[in-house]
Design a protein around this motif. Sequence first.
Motif, PDB file in Angstrom:
ATOM      1  N   UNK A   4       0.855  -1.179   0.000  1.00 14.12           N
ATOM      2  CA  UNK A   4       0.000   0.000   0.000  1.00 14.12           C
ATOM      3  C   UNK A   4       0.894   1.233   0.000  1.00 14.12           C
ATOM      4  N   UNK A   5       0.557   2.180  -0.821  1.00 16.78           N
ATOM      5  CA  UNK A   5       1.312   3.421  -0.922  1.00 16.78           C
ATOM      6  C   UNK A   5       0.402   4.566  -0.531  1.00 16.78           C
ATOM      7  N   UNK A   6       0.882   5.438   0.307  1.00 18.74           N
ATOM      8  CA  UNK A   6       0.101   6.552   0.790  1.00 18.74           C
ATOM      9  C   UNK A   6       0.546   7.817   0.086  1.00 18.74           C
ATOM     10  N   UNK A   7      -0.412   8.544  -0.450  1.00 21.47           N
ATOM     11  CA  UNK A   7      -0.121   9.803  -1.130  1.00 21.47           C
ATOM     12  C   UNK A   7      -0.864  10.907  -0.391  1.00 21.47           C
ATOM     13  N   UNK A   8      -0.149  11.902   0.093  1.00 25.75           N
ATOM     14  CA  UNK A   8      -0.770  13.018   0.799  1.00 25.75           C
ATOM     15  C   UNK A   8      -0.752  14.247  -0.090  1.00 25.75           C
ATOM     16  N   UNK A   9      -1.863  14.969  -0.080  1.00 30.97           N
ATOM     17  CA  UNK A   9      -2.015  16.153  -0.918  1.00 30.97           C
ATOM     18  C   UNK A   9      -2.672  17.248  -0.092  1.00 30.97           C
ATOM     19  N   UNK A  10      -2.242  18.477  -0.273  1.00 32.16           N
ATOM     20  CA  UNK A  10      -2.950  19.614   0.310  1.00 32.16           C
ATOM     21  C   UNK A  10      -3.932  20.096  -0.747  1.00 32.16           C
ATOM     22  N   UNK A  11      -5.190  20.044  -0.431  1.00 30.44           N
ATOM     23  CA  UNK A  11      -6.249  20.302  -1.388  1.00 30.44           C
ATOM     24  C   UNK A  11      -6.916  21.630  -1.087  1.00 30.44           C
ATOM     25  N   UNK A  12      -7.099  22.455  -2.105  1.00 30.10           N
ATOM     26  CA  UNK A  12      -7.771  23.735  -1.930  1.00 30.10           C
ATOM     27  C   UNK A  12      -9.068  23.728  -2.728  1.00 30.10           C
ATOM     28  N   UNK A  14     -11.550  25.972  -1.925  1.00 27.60           N
ATOM     29  CA  UNK A  14     -11.875  27.390  -1.961  1.00 27.60           C
ATOM     30  C   UNK A  14     -10.557  28.151  -1.843  1.00 27.60           C
ATOM     31  N   UNK A  15     -10.482  29.350  -2.393  1.00 28.32           N
ATOM     32  CA  UNK A  15      -9.208  30.090  -2.349  1.00 28.32           C
ATOM     33  C   UNK A  15      -8.654  30.300  -0.948  1.00 28.32           C
ATOM     34  N   UNK A  16      -9.504  30.332   0.078  1.00 25.81           N
ATOM     35  CA  UNK A  16      -9.038  30.602   1.434  1.00 25.81           C
ATOM     36  C   UNK A  16      -8.959  29.344   2.295  1.00 25.81           C
ATOM     37  N   UNK A  17      -9.229  28.182   1.711  1.00 20.84           N
ATOM     38  CA  UNK A  17      -9.307  26.951   2.497  1.00 20.84           C
ATOM     39  C   UNK A  17      -8.418  25.865   1.896  1.00 20.84           C
ATOM     40  N   UNK A  18      -7.550  25.270   2.709  1.00 21.59           N
ATOM     41  CA  UNK A  18      -6.714  24.153   2.268  1.00 21.59           C
ATOM     42  C   UNK A  18      -6.973  22.976   3.193  1.00 21.59           C
ATOM     43  N   UNK A  19      -7.318  21.838   2.596  1.00 22.72           N
ATOM     44  CA  UNK A  19      -7.616  20.640   3.367  1.00 22.72           C
ATOM     45  C   UNK A  19      -6.694  19.516   2.916  1.00 22.72           C
ATOM     46  N   UNK A  20      -5.868  18.967   3.812  1.00 21.13           N
ATOM     47  CA  UNK A  20      -5.026  17.832   3.412  1.00 21.13           C
ATOM     48  C   UNK A  20      -5.875  16.569   3.251  1.00 21.13           C
ATOM     49  N   UNK A  21      -5.555  15.791   2.235  1.00 30.84           N
ATOM     50  CA  UNK A  21      -6.239  14.516   2.025  1.00 30.84           C
ATOM     51  C   UNK A  21      -5.201  13.411   1.931  1.00 30.84           C
ATOM     52  N   UNK A  22      -5.597  12.192   2.263  1.00 28.54           N
ATOM     53  CA  UNK A  22      -4.723  11.029   2.146  1.00 28.54           C
ATOM     54  C   UNK A  22      -5.399   9.997   1.259  1.00 28.54           C
ATOM     55  N   UNK A  23      -4.643   9.496   0.300  1.00 24.07           N
ATOM     56  CA  UNK A  23      -5.117   8.460  -0.615  1.00 24.07           C
ATOM     57  C   UNK A  23      -4.151   7.298  -0.526  1.00 24.07           C
ATOM     58  N   UNK A  24      -4.663   6.106  -0.276  1.00 26.64           N
ATOM     59  CA  UNK A  24      -3.821   4.911  -0.176  1.00 26.64           C
ATOM     60  C   UNK A  24      -4.039   4.064  -1.427  1.00 26.64           C
ATOM     61  N   UNK A  25      -2.949   3.762  -2.139  1.00 30.78           N
ATOM     62  CA  UNK A  25      -3.012   2.947  -3.345  1.00 30.78           C
ATOM     63  C   UNK A  25      -2.862   1.480  -2.958  1.00 30.78           C
ATOM     64  N   UNK A  26      -3.853   0.666  -3.302  1.00 26.82           N
ATOM     65  CA  UNK A  26      -3.874  -0.757  -2.991  1.00 26.82           C
ATOM     66  C   UNK A  26      -3.782  -1.577  -4.263  1.00 26.82           C
ATOM     67  N   UNK A  27      -3.626  -2.872  -4.135  1.00 25.54           N
ATOM     68  CA  UNK A  27      -3.604  -3.744  -5.314  1.00 25.54           C
ATOM     69  C   UNK A  27      -4.934  -3.730  -6.050  1.00 25.54           C
ATOM     70  N   UNK A  28      -6.033  -3.605  -5.298  1.00 26.72           N
ATOM     71  CA  UNK A  28      -7.360  -3.698  -5.907  1.00 26.72           C
ATOM     72  C   UNK A  28      -8.034  -2.353  -6.112  1.00 26.72           C
TER      73      UNK A  28
END
Length: 62
Positions: A4-12, A14-28
Amino acid sequence: MVAAYLHRVALSLKPTEVTPIEVKVLENGVEYQGKIYKSISRVAMDIVKRPISGYVFLGLAK
């Protein structure tokens, strides 16, 4: 063994709002907030509620 590989991204959403998200890459697929998706594009579409490239949305494209 499942790799499993974890990819973290800071997501915007709205122009004034940044929310970090985590996506885990699995075999399936890809896991986001406990739900398994078939592709990262499906994750991106679920977040922004419109068609969008998952690679571009998560900053994986050049």
